[in-house]
Motif scaffolding. Structure first.
Motif, short mmCIF file in Angstrom:
data_model
loop_
_atom_site.label_atom_id
_atom_site.label_comp_id
_atom_site.label_asym_id
_atom_site.label_seq_id
_atom_site.Cartn_x
_atom_site.Cartn_y
_atom_site.Cartn_z
N ALA A 126 6.25 4.74 -17.77
CA ALA A 126 5.09 5.29 -18.49
C ALA A 126 5.46 6.56 -19.24
O ALA A 126 5.04 6.76 -20.39
CB ALA A 126 3.94 5.55 -17.51
N ASN A 127 6.23 7.43 -18.60
CA ASN A 127 6.63 8.68 -19.25
C ASN A 127 7.51 8.41 -20.47
O ASN A 127 7.38 9.06 -21.51
CB ASN A 127 7.36 9.59 -18.26
CG ASN A 127 6.42 10.19 -17.22
OD1 ASN A 127 5.21 10.22 -17.42
ND2 ASN A 127 6.98 10.64 -16.11
N ALA A 128 8.45 7.45 -20.32
CA ALA A 128 9.34 7.12 -21.44
C ALA A 128 8.55 6.56 -22.61
O ALA A 128 8.77 6.95 -23.78
CB ALA A 128 10.40 6.12 -20.99
N ILE A 129 7.62 5.65 -22.34
CA ILE A 129 6.83 5.06 -23.42
C ILE A 129 5.94 6.11 -24.07
O ILE A 129 5.74 6.12 -25.30
CB ILE A 129 6.01 3.87 -22.89
CG1 ILE A 129 6.95 2.71 -22.54
CG2 ILE A 129 4.96 3.42 -23.91
CD1 ILE A 129 6.27 1.50 -21.93
N ASN A 130 5.41 7.01 -23.28
CA ASN A 130 4.56 8.08 -23.83
C ASN A 130 5.33 8.93 -24.83
O ASN A 130 4.75 9.47 -25.78
CB ASN A 130 4.01 8.95 -22.71
CG ASN A 130 3.01 9.97 -23.21
OD1 ASN A 130 1.96 9.62 -23.74
ND2 ASN A 130 3.34 11.25 -23.06
N GLU A 131 6.66 9.06 -24.62
CA GLU A 131 7.48 9.89 -25.49
C GLU A 131 8.20 9.08 -26.57
O GLU A 131 9.11 9.59 -27.24
CB GLU A 131 8.51 10.65 -24.64
CG GLU A 131 7.85 11.64 -23.67
CD GLU A 131 8.84 12.29 -22.71
OE1 GLU A 131 10.06 12.01 -22.85
OE2 GLU A 131 8.41 13.05 -21.84
N LYS A 132 7.81 7.83 -26.75
CA LYS A 132 8.42 6.98 -27.78
C LYS A 132 8.37 7.70 -29.13
O LYS A 132 7.30 8.19 -29.54
CB LYS A 132 7.67 5.65 -27.85
CG LYS A 132 8.14 4.68 -28.92
CD LYS A 132 7.34 3.38 -28.82
CE LYS A 132 7.56 2.49 -30.04
NZ LYS A 132 8.94 1.99 -30.15
#
Length: 323
Positions: A293-299
Motif C-alpha cells: 500500500a505504501n509503495a503504490i501510494n508513492e507511485k
C-alpha cells in the motif's frame, strides 16, 4: 487501490521467470544474460500468497509475463490457482508463442482469460534476425492453431523499429483472424535505448495506404491503454500503445512485480519495494499489505523518458524486469 495521485491501481503484471527461448534484439544480448537462480525467484506459493494480498487492496487483474512465462514448469497450474484467489477477476498471459502448442489446452482448462502474442514481423528471415532464433514456422503455426481454437481471446503485440518489418503484413493477422493487433512504441529501457520507434501517425499512414481509412473505435479491449481503430473487412482491430510520444501516465492503472519479488510502481524508475525480503523474513500478511500500500501510494506521477536528469532510472533490461 487509489494511489497518491488519485489513480485506481487494479492491474499487476507479474514476471514468473527471466528465462526465454528467444534473444530479441531489444530485450537480451545474443549470448543471453546471467539468469537468476531458481532459489532467488518467487515460488508459486509465494506468488499466490502475494496475489491474495494484492486482491485485498483492489488489484483484480493479473498478467503473467517473463522472460517467457511458458518456459517455467507448472505455469498452467499457477493460472488455475490464481483464478481461485478471492478478488481476482482476470488472469492473462503474454508469450512469444514458441511453446504455445503444448500449453494452449491446459491454459484454457485452467481458466486463462486471454493471451497476448509478441511477434514483430511476418517475414521469416527478419524474424530470425530480430529474435536470433529460427522459430518462425513454429510460431506462425501456433498463432494459427490458437486462432482456430477460438476459445481464448488473442492479441498480437508488435514493436515497430524499421520499415523492413512490413507492418502491414503484421496487420494482416487482424484481417484474417479474430485477433487484435497492437503496435507498441519502443521503450527506452535496457537494449531498447539503442532503437528508435516508428510513430503512431507514420504507421497509420502506412496502413491506410495499403488498406484504406482507419476509423477510431471507441472500445476498451483489455486492461491496457491501447487506442483502437477499425478497418473495413478486418475481423480484428488495430491498436496503438504509444507510451513515449503520447504518454498516458495520468490514467496508468498498473504496477509490476519482477520474478525476484520486487514490486515496481513505474517502468522507468528503480523505485518500489522488495516483497521477497519481507516474505522470507517471516513477514505477516498485514506487514506485506502495508508495504504494498505504501509503495503504490508513492507511485510516480509520470515517467520522463527522454528528459534530462530523469532521476533514479531503471538499469535492468526488460527480461529482468518483466514484459
Amino acid at each position: 487501490m487509489i494511489d497518491g495521485t488519485g489513480r485506481n491501481i487494479d492491474y499487476i503484471r507479474i514476471s514468473i521467470t527471466d528465462r526465454c527461448n528467444l534473444r530479441c534484439v531489444y530485450c537480451m544480448p545474443e549470448t543471453g544474460v546471467q539468469m537468476t537462480s531458481h532459489k532467488e525467484i518467487l515460488t508459486f506459493d509465494e506468488i499466490i500468497r502475494l496475489c491474495g494480498i494484492f486482491a485485498s487492496l483492489g488489484i483484480k487483474k493479473i498478467k503473467l509475463t517473463g522472460g517467457e512465462p511458458l518456459c517455467r514448469i507448472g505455469v498452467d497450474d499457477l493460472v488455475r490457482d490464481l483464478k481461485a484467489v478471492q478478488g481476482v477477476e482476470q488472469v492473462t498471459l503474454t508469450t512469444n508463442a514458441v511453446e504455445l502448442d503444448e500449453h494452449l489446452l491446459p491454459l484454457y482448462e485452467a481458466g486463462l482469460d486471454a493471451i497476448n502474442i509478441s511477434i514483430d514481423t511476418a517475414d521469416p528471415a527478419l524474424y530470425k534476425r530480430l529474435t536470433r532464433r529460427d522459430k518462425f514456422d513454429e510460431v506462425m503455426a501456433n498463432i494459427k492453431m490458437a486462432a482456430e481454437f477460438g476459445k481464448i481471446p488473442l492479441k498480437i503485440n508488435c514493436v515497430p523499429m524499421t520499415a523492413e518489418q512490413k507492418l502491414y503484413d503484421v496487420a494482416e493477422f487482424a484481417r484474417n483472424y479474430n485477433i487484435h493487433v497492437r503496435f507498441i512504441e519502443m521503450m527506452p529501457i535496457g537494449f531498447g535505448k539503442e532503437f528508435s520507434f516508428i510513430s503512431r501517425d507514420a504507421i497509420i499512414e502506412l496502413l491506410e495506404e495499403r488498406f484504406g481509412p482507419l476509423t477510431a473505435a471507441d472500445v476498451s479491449l483489455g486492461n491496457g491503454p491501447a487506442e483502437y481503430y477499425s478497418i473495413p473487412g478486418f475481423k480484428g482491430k488495430i491498436g496503438f500503445i504509444s507510451a513515449v510520444s503520447h504518454k498516458f501516465c495520468q490514467t496508468c492503472n498498473r504496477v509490476r512485480m519482477t520474478a525476484e519479488g520486487y514490486l515496481k510502481t513505474c517502468l522507468q524508475y528503480d523505485s518500489g519495494v522488495n516483497l521477497k525480503a519481507c516474505l522470507r523474513a517471516g513477514g505477516t500478511d498485514a506487514e506485506l499489505k502495508e508495504l504494498i500500500a505504501n509503495a503504490i501510494n508513492e507511485k510516480p506521477l509520470s515517467h520522463h523518458f527522454g528528459d534530462e536528469g530523469d532521476g533514479d532510472s531503471e538499469t535492468k533490461i526488460m527480461s529482468q524486469i518483466g514484459g
